[in-house]
Motif scaffolding. Structure first.
Motif, mmCIF file in Angstrom:
data_model
loop_
_atom_site.group_PDB
_atom_site.id
_atom_site.type_symbol
_atom_site.label_atom_id
_atom_site.label_comp_id
_atom_site.label_asym_id
_atom_site.label_seq_id
_atom_site.Cartn_x
_atom_site.Cartn_y
_atom_site.Cartn_z
ATOM 1 N N THR A 1 12.630 47.432 6.446
ATOM 2 C CA THR A 1 11.963 47.198 5.173
ATOM 3 C C THR A 1 10.613 46.547 5.421
ATOM 4 O O THR A 1 10.531 45.504 6.085
ATOM 5 N N ASP B 1 8.340 45.965 0.007
ATOM 6 C CA ASP B 1 9.424 46.400 -0.868
ATOM 7 C C ASP B 1 9.828 47.851 -0.590
ATOM 8 O O ASP B 1 10.510 48.477 -1.406
ATOM 9 N N THR C 1 11.896 50.411 1.904
ATOM 10 C CA THR C 1 12.930 50.509 2.932
ATOM 11 C C THR C 1 13.048 51.950 3.399
ATOM 12 O O THR C 1 13.030 52.879 2.583
#
Length: 283
Positions: free
Chosen positions: A33, A36, A38
């Motif tokens: 990640t 924000d 991933t």
């Protein structure tokens, strides 16, 4: 008729794609990640993405294990392709929950799965995977393939240098006390894997001395019988090339030599500037 054994690993093993193809190794991605966002290591997020994010301070960079679901899918796919058993080899259980996830997935697999804790990571794990894959391709039984991986674990020393211990500290892979050493009096530590944990092997005062010491420790680890070498880096190809060339001169009877970047997951914990080597001593 000998059983056909599939070898499965996670993406932190950093096995080059051409060898993944040659040995029909299944690689299950871990997750990274950045801020924000991933993604799957090596699929959605690369080591270059991580290096840039860390250099530019673009939010936190974190990692998470391969999931039981994705590992279970890999096992089912292997059996559907005609394999009779699976040997699944993963990064140290002391550093990640991937080994535990593999055990969970193995419990519901449609055939026998032997799960191996490599007690290592990156090039150290990759060395075990390649030994197991060779044994599988030679017709070894599931137990022989597993034992080939464990034998490689016992013969492999993983040594590496990082410019800062801060990334390892933030990720909980090294203690705050050990990280403090790297910021006191400009001490530059050489790290190694010991019983699955990252520990400090040596302390020197400058990065130049640290890289020279890394070379010395690698030569010592190889011994007199020779060794296979896997040299890796993150955004430091010149350091890796220099280390490889120096080891070529100093280690007798070198076998397989691989050089490349670490993947995004390991990169997130070591940071740009890493250079390291896995030394697998010949029998």
């Amino acid at each position: 008729m000998a059983a056909r054994v599939a070898v499965v690993t996670d993406s932190t093993s950093d096995v080059p794609r051409e060898l993944v193809t040659r040995y029909d190794i299944t690689v299950v991605p871990t997750f990274v990640t950045i801020g924000d966002v991933t993604g799957r290591e090596g699929v959605d997020i690369s080591s270059a993405d991580v290096a840039v994010a860390l250099k530019q301070g673009r939010g936190p960079v974190t990692t998470s294990r391969a999931t039981p679901h994705s590992l279970g899918e890999a096992y089912r796919a292997a059996f559907s392709r005609g394999y009779d058993a699976v040997v699944s080899i993963h990064l140290s259980a002391a550093l990640s929950g991937t080994y535990e996830a593999a055990l969970l997935a193995a419990a519901s697999a449609p055939g026998p799965v032997l799960v191996v804790d490599s007690r290592s990571i990156a090039m150290g794990l990759g060395a075990a995977v390649l030994e197991a894959a060779g044994a599988a391709q030679s017709g070894g039984s599931p137990e022989q393939v597993r034992d080939a991986a464990l034998d490689a674990v016992h013969r492999t020393s993983l040594l590496f240098y990082v410019d800062t211990l801060e990334h390892l500290r933030r990720g909980g892979r090294i203690s705050a006390a050990a990280a403090l050493i790297g910021t006191t009096l400009s001490v530059k530590p050489i790290l190694r894997l010991h019983d699955g944990q990252i520990v400090i092997a040596e302390r020197v005062r400058t990065s130049q001395r640290a890289l020279a010491k890394l070379q010395e420790l690698a030569v010592e680890a190889a011994g007199s019988r020779g060794a296979d070498l896997i040299v890796q880096h993150l955004a430091a190809p010149e350091r890796a090339d220099a280390l490889r060339e120096q080891l070529f001169v100093r280690i007798p009877r070198i076998g397989r030599v691989l050089t490349g970047e670490v993947g995004a997951t390991v990169g997130a914990h070591v940071g740009p500037g890493l250079v390291g080597v896995a030394v697998t001593r010949h029998r």
